[in-house]
Design a protein around this motif. Structure first.
Motif, PDB file in Angstrom:
ATOM      1  N   TRP A  56       2.134  -6.265  19.734  1.00  0.00           N
ATOM      2  CA  TRP A  56       3.533  -5.889  19.942  1.00  0.00           C
ATOM      3  C   TRP A  56       3.992  -4.990  18.799  1.00  0.00           C
ATOM      4  CZ3 TRP A  56       6.641  -7.203  15.924  1.00  0.00           C
ATOM      5  CH2 TRP A  56       6.271  -8.307  15.138  1.00  0.00           C
ATOM      6  N   THR A  57       5.092  -4.274  19.045  1.00  0.00           N
ATOM      7  CA  THR A  57       5.652  -3.351  18.053  1.00  0.00           C
ATOM      8  C   THR A  57       7.172  -3.478  18.034  1.00  0.00           C
ATOM      9  OG1 THR A  57       3.861  -1.749  18.391  1.00  0.00           O
ATOM     10  CG2 THR A  57       5.895  -0.919  17.384  1.00  0.00           C
ATOM     11  N   ALA A  58       7.732  -3.447  16.844  1.00  0.00           N
ATOM     12  CA  ALA A  58       9.182  -3.401  16.674  1.00  0.00           C
ATOM     13  C   ALA A  58       9.526  -2.205  15.794  1.00  0.00           C
ATOM     14  CB  ALA A  58       9.697  -4.685  16.031  1.00  0.00           C
ATOM     15  N   THR A  59      10.507  -1.428  16.190  1.00  0.00           N
ATOM     16  CA  THR A  59      10.941  -0.281  15.385  1.00  0.00           C
ATOM     17  C   THR A  59      12.439  -0.407  15.104  1.00  0.00           C
ATOM     18  OG1 THR A  59      11.313   1.061  17.381  1.00  0.00           O
ATOM     19  CG2 THR A  59       9.178   1.272  16.289  1.00  0.00           C
ATOM     20  N   HIS A  83       0.860  -1.181   0.000  1.00  0.00           N
ATOM     21  CA  HIS A  83       0.000   0.000   0.000  1.00  0.00           C
ATOM     22  C   HIS A  83       0.900   1.235   0.000  1.00  0.00           C
ATOM     23  CE1 HIS A  83      -3.217  -2.798   1.212  1.00  0.00           C
ATOM     24  NE2 HIS A  83      -2.303  -3.308   2.031  1.00  0.00           N
ATOM     25  N   TYR A  84       0.929   1.942  -1.128  1.00  0.00           N
ATOM     26  CA  TYR A  84       1.753   3.143  -1.257  1.00  0.00           C
ATOM     27  C   TYR A  84       0.941   4.365  -0.840  1.00  0.00           C
ATOM     28  CZ  TYR A  84       4.976   0.201  -3.861  1.00  0.00           C
ATOM     29  OH  TYR A  84       5.845  -0.798  -4.217  1.00  0.00           O
ATOM     30  N   LEU A  85       1.517   5.164   0.062  1.00  0.00           N
ATOM     31  CA  LEU A  85       0.812   6.303   0.634  1.00  0.00           C
ATOM     32  C   LEU A  85       1.450   7.600   0.154  1.00  0.00           C
ATOM     33  CD1 LEU A  85       0.514   4.923   4.282  1.00  0.00           C
ATOM     34  CD2 LEU A  85      -1.045   4.563   2.364  1.00  0.00           C
ATOM     35  N   ASP A  86       0.632   8.510  -0.328  1.00  0.00           N
ATOM     36  CA  ASP A  86       1.135   9.790  -0.828  1.00  0.00           C
ATOM     37  C   ASP A  86       1.226  10.853   0.256  1.00  0.00           C
ATOM     38  OD1 ASP A  86       1.443   8.900  -3.439  1.00  0.00           O
ATOM     39  OD2 ASP A  86      -0.629   9.373  -3.959  1.00  0.00           O
ATOM     40  N   GLU A  87       0.453  10.699   1.310  1.00  0.00           N
ATOM     41  CA  GLU A  87       0.415  11.704   2.372  1.00  0.00           C
ATOM     42  C   GLU A  87       0.909  11.102   3.680  1.00  0.00           C
ATOM     43  OE1 GLU A  87      -0.229  14.737   1.640  1.00  0.00           O
ATOM     44  OE2 GLU A  87      -0.946  14.394  -0.402  1.00  0.00           O
ATOM     45  N   GLY A  88       1.498  11.934   4.521  1.00  0.00           N
ATOM     46  CA  GLY A  88       1.944  11.500   5.836  1.00  0.00           C
ATOM     47  C   GLY A  88       3.350  10.929   5.802  1.00  0.00           C
ATOM     48  N   PRO A  89       3.915  10.701   6.971  1.00  0.00           N
ATOM     49  CA  PRO A  89       5.308  10.248   7.049  1.00  0.00           C
ATOM     50  C   PRO A  89       5.509   8.810   6.574  1.00  0.00           C
ATOM     51  CG  PRO A  89       4.321  10.279   9.232  1.00  0.00           C
ATOM     52  CD  PRO A  89       3.329  10.923   8.305  1.00  0.00           C
ATOM     53  N   CYS A  90       4.482   7.969   6.693  1.00  0.00           N
ATOM     54  CA  CYS A  90       4.618   6.578   6.263  1.00  0.00           C
ATOM     55  C   CYS A  90       4.404   6.503   4.754  1.00  0.00           C
ATOM     56  CB  CYS A  90       3.613   5.687   6.990  1.00  0.00           C
ATOM     57  SG  CYS A  90       3.833   3.933   6.644  1.00  0.00           S
ATOM     58  N   GLY A 142      25.248   8.066  18.709  1.00  0.00           N
ATOM     59  CA  GLY A 142      25.225   9.184  17.778  1.00  0.00           C
ATOM     60  C   GLY A 142      24.133   8.997  16.749  1.00  0.00           C
ATOM     61  N   TRP A 143      23.619  10.116  16.233  1.00  0.00           N
ATOM     62  CA  TRP A 143      22.495  10.085  15.295  1.00  0.00           C
ATOM     63  C   TRP A 143      22.814   9.295  14.034  1.00  0.00           C
ATOM     64  CZ3 TRP A 143      21.510  11.764  10.312  1.00  0.00           C
ATOM     65  CH2 TRP A 143      20.156  11.835   9.941  1.00  0.00           C
ATOM     66  N   GLY A 144      24.007   9.389  13.516  1.00  0.00           N
ATOM     67  CA  GLY A 144      24.336   8.717  12.274  1.00  0.00           C
ATOM     68  C   GLY A 144      25.148   7.454  12.431  1.00  0.00           C
ATOM     69  N   THR A 145      25.404   7.041  13.692  1.00  0.00           N
ATOM     70  CA  THR A 145      26.293   5.902  13.912  1.00  0.00           C
ATOM     71  C   THR A 145      25.669   4.758  14.703  1.00  0.00           C
ATOM     72  OG1 THR A 145      27.187   7.028  15.860  1.00  0.00           O
ATOM     73  CG2 THR A 145      28.380   7.308  13.773  1.00  0.00           C
ATOM     74  N   ARG A 146      24.632   5.010  15.478  1.00  0.00           N
ATOM     75  CA  ARG A 146      24.056   3.976  16.335  1.00  0.00           C
ATOM     76  C   ARG A 146      22.802   3.371  15.693  1.00  0.00           C
ATOM     77  NH1 ARG A 146      23.860   2.376  21.853  1.00  0.00           N
ATOM     78  NH2 ARG A 146      26.096   2.873  21.751  1.00  0.00           N
ATOM     79  N   ALA A 147      22.874   2.095  15.363  1.00  0.00           N
ATOM     80  CA  ALA A 147      21.711   1.351  14.870  1.00  0.00           C
ATOM     81  C   ALA A 147      20.950   0.795  16.068  1.00  0.00           C
ATOM     82  CB  ALA A 147      22.158   0.218  13.955  1.00  0.00           C
ATOM     83  N   GLU A 148      19.625   0.874  16.009  1.00  0.00           N
ATOM     84  CA  GLU A 148      18.802   0.369  17.103  1.00  0.00           C
ATOM     85  C   GLU A 148      17.562  -0.330  16.577  1.00  0.00           C
ATOM     86  OE1 GLU A 148      19.727   3.348  20.865  1.00  0.00           O
ATOM     87  OE2 GLU A 148      17.872   3.596  19.731  1.00  0.00           O
ATOM     88  N   ALA A 149      17.282  -1.488  17.167  1.00  0.00           N
ATOM     89  CA  ALA A 149      16.034  -2.207  16.930  1.00  0.00           C
ATOM     90  C   ALA A 149      15.387  -2.406  18.289  1.00  0.00           C
ATOM     91  CB  ALA A 149      16.299  -3.554  16.266  1.00  0.00           C
ATOM     92  N   ILE A 150      14.172  -1.874  18.452  1.00  0.00           N
ATOM     93  CA  ILE A 150      13.530  -1.854  19.770  1.00  0.00           C
ATOM     94  C   ILE A 150      12.227  -2.651  19.718  1.00  0.00           C
ATOM     95  CG2 ILE A 150      12.564  -0.392  21.584  1.00  0.00           C
ATOM     96  CD1 ILE A 150      14.383   1.850  20.602  1.00  0.00           C
ATOM     97  N   TRP A 171       7.050   1.656   6.345  1.00  0.00           N
ATOM     98  CA  TRP A 171       8.323   2.272   5.946  1.00  0.00           C
ATOM     99  C   TRP A 171       8.163   3.783   6.014  1.00  0.00           C
ATOM    100  CZ3 TRP A 171      13.275   1.154   4.135  1.00  0.00           C
ATOM    101  CH2 TRP A 171      13.906   2.140   3.374  1.00  0.00           C
ATOM    102  N   PHE A 172       8.949   4.423   6.891  1.00  0.00           N
ATOM    103  CA  PHE A 172       8.905   5.866   7.086  1.00  0.00           C
ATOM    104  C   PHE A 172      10.210   6.436   6.538  1.00  0.00           C
ATOM    105  CE2 PHE A 172       6.106   3.863  10.002  1.00  0.00           C
ATOM    106  CZ  PHE A 172       5.084   4.750  10.293  1.00  0.00           C
ATOM    107  N   GLY A 173      10.242   6.675   5.228  1.00  0.00           N
ATOM    108  CA  GLY A 173      11.497   6.958   4.544  1.00  0.00           C
ATOM    109  C   GLY A 173      12.239   8.200   4.978  1.00  0.00           C
ATOM    110  N   ASP A 174      11.576   9.147   5.614  1.00  0.00           N
ATOM    111  CA  ASP A 174      12.235  10.393   5.994  1.00  0.00           C
ATOM    112  C   ASP A 174      12.370  10.551   7.506  1.00  0.00           C
ATOM    113  OD1 ASP A 174      12.396  11.212   3.312  1.00  0.00           O
ATOM    114  OD2 ASP A 174      10.330  11.900   3.367  1.00  0.00           O
ATOM    115  N   ASP A 175      12.035   9.529   8.258  1.00  0.00           N
ATOM    116  CA  ASP A 175      12.036   9.635   9.709  1.00  0.00           C
ATOM    117  C   ASP A 175      13.238   8.941  10.331  1.00  0.00           C
ATOM    118  OD1 ASP A 175       9.716  11.012   9.522  1.00  0.00           O
ATOM    119  OD2 ASP A 175       8.544   9.722  10.840  1.00  0.00           O
ATOM    120  N   PHE A 176      13.494   9.288  11.606  1.00  0.00           N
ATOM    121  CA  PHE A 176      14.549   8.622  12.368  1.00  0.00           C
ATOM    122  C   PHE A 176      14.202   7.153  12.564  1.00  0.00           C
ATOM    123  CE2 PHE A 176      16.050   7.194  16.565  1.00  0.00           C
ATOM    124  CZ  PHE A 176      17.412   7.276  16.361  1.00  0.00           C
ATOM    125  N   GLU A 177      12.946   6.875  12.932  1.00  0.00           N
ATOM    126  CA  GLU A 177      12.480   5.496  13.030  1.00  0.00           C
ATOM    127  C   GLU A 177      11.985   5.082  11.647  1.00  0.00           C
ATOM    128  OE1 GLU A 177       9.612   5.360  16.176  1.00  0.00           O
ATOM    129  OE2 GLU A 177      11.148   5.240  17.737  1.00  0.00           O
TER     130      GLU A 177
END
Length: 313
Positions: A84-87, A40-47, A184-192, A62-68
């Protein structure tokens, strides 16, 4: 940042360890296990893209422009709240995301019509060790300096780990964090993962982090602050059948632009469609000067999909 005139800027390299490779700029690896599910491709919103199981109980956003960058959920019913949720943040290699999506696709395929919940909705184990067993079996060790009520398992190189919060928590509280790289913002990968996440799904994600196989990146995609922590081997210098030849980031970008143009050509001339046509023009010119003047991707991109039929998506 890598100099724009660096002749090796777009050189393909094998990056090891994989968990320090960062994002490839596209989500294809993470979406590949569920490529047959509805998109489902969305034109509006962050997702920008949501891939769902056929009954929509599993959702992969998929939130292509977000930190998460990724948000993955599972619910008992399509309209009920997530169990449950995974980010996954924007630095996480999509190959790690694929560990979870592969397990989800398998769980869903194995569920039958009489399985109300499915294995992807089972309660997590009472034992925290079950969720991180692939890491401990790979030799990752417990950090004795973790805060009371928490457990931290750290890789042999000290550059990755998992933090487990065993303190009393609600069903939706974030209790397990897989991490890699310096803070760091550009160096730390996180899966929560939240507290209700089935242990075997966390373990499936952790198992990918425990693997030693390198992944392909273009040299400019490696943050310069990470270069001293990884081994970079030019793809052309590797011989033998052991090297997996997945689509390269450049292949992904070219395919994404081409197929986005196909979609835009069949749709009304909305603002989005006009931007896609402009992107085609820019990409066509840039591809002719790949060695020195190809511009990097401005933001992470969703995976390319198959061209839609002429009568619609």
């Amino acid at each position: 940042m890598h100099a724009p005139d660096d002749p090796h800027r777009y050189q393909e390299v094998l990056v090891s360890p994989m968990y320090l490779a960062g994002s490839s700029g596209a989500g294809d690896a993470g979406f590949a296990p569920v490529a047959h599910w509805p998109h489902h491709y969305l034109d509006e919103g962050p997702c920008q893209l949501v891939v769902t199981s056929p009954d929509q109980r599993i959702r992969i956003g998929w939130f292509g422009d977000d930190f998460e960058l990724w948000k993955i959920t599972a619910a008992k019913e399509a309209i009920s709240a997530p169990r449950w949720t995974a980010t996954f943040n924007h630095v996480t290699p999509p190959e790690i995301v694929a560990g979870l999506t592969t397990a989800l696709a398998r769980d869903y395929a194995e569920a039958d019509a009489y399985d109300v919940n499915g294995r992807f909705l089972v309660n997590p184990s009472r034992y925290w060790a079950d969720a991180v067993r692939p890491l401990t079996e790979a030799g990752w060790t417990r950090d004795g300096g973790a805060e009371r009520g928490t457990v931290e398992i750290v890789a042999l190189d000290g550059q990755a780990g998992v933090l487990i919060d065993n303190r009393l928590s609600g069903w939706d509280d974030e209790t397990v964090t897989l991490w890699a790289g310096p803070s760091g913002w550009g160096t730390r990968a996180e899966a929560i993962f939240t507290a209700g996440t089935p242990s075997h799904l966390i373990a499936a994600t952790a198992a990918v982090m425990a693997e030693s196989a390198p992944v392909i990146r273009e040299r400019h995609q490696i943050d310069q602050r990470m270069e001293h922590l990884v081994t970079l081997t030019p793809v052309g210098q590797v011989a033998g059948p052991q090297v997996s030849r997945a689509p390269t980031p450049l292949d992904v970008r070219r395919t994404a632009v081409t197929q986005a143009v196909h979609r835009a050509a069949r749709a009304p001339r909305t603002a989005t469609a006009l931007r896609v046509m402009a992107a085609q023009s820019r990409s066509a010119g840039a591809a002719q000067h790949r060695s020195g003047s190809l511009a990097p991707a401005a933001a992470a991109r969703p995976p390319a999909s198959s061209p839609p039929p002429r009568h619609g998506r």
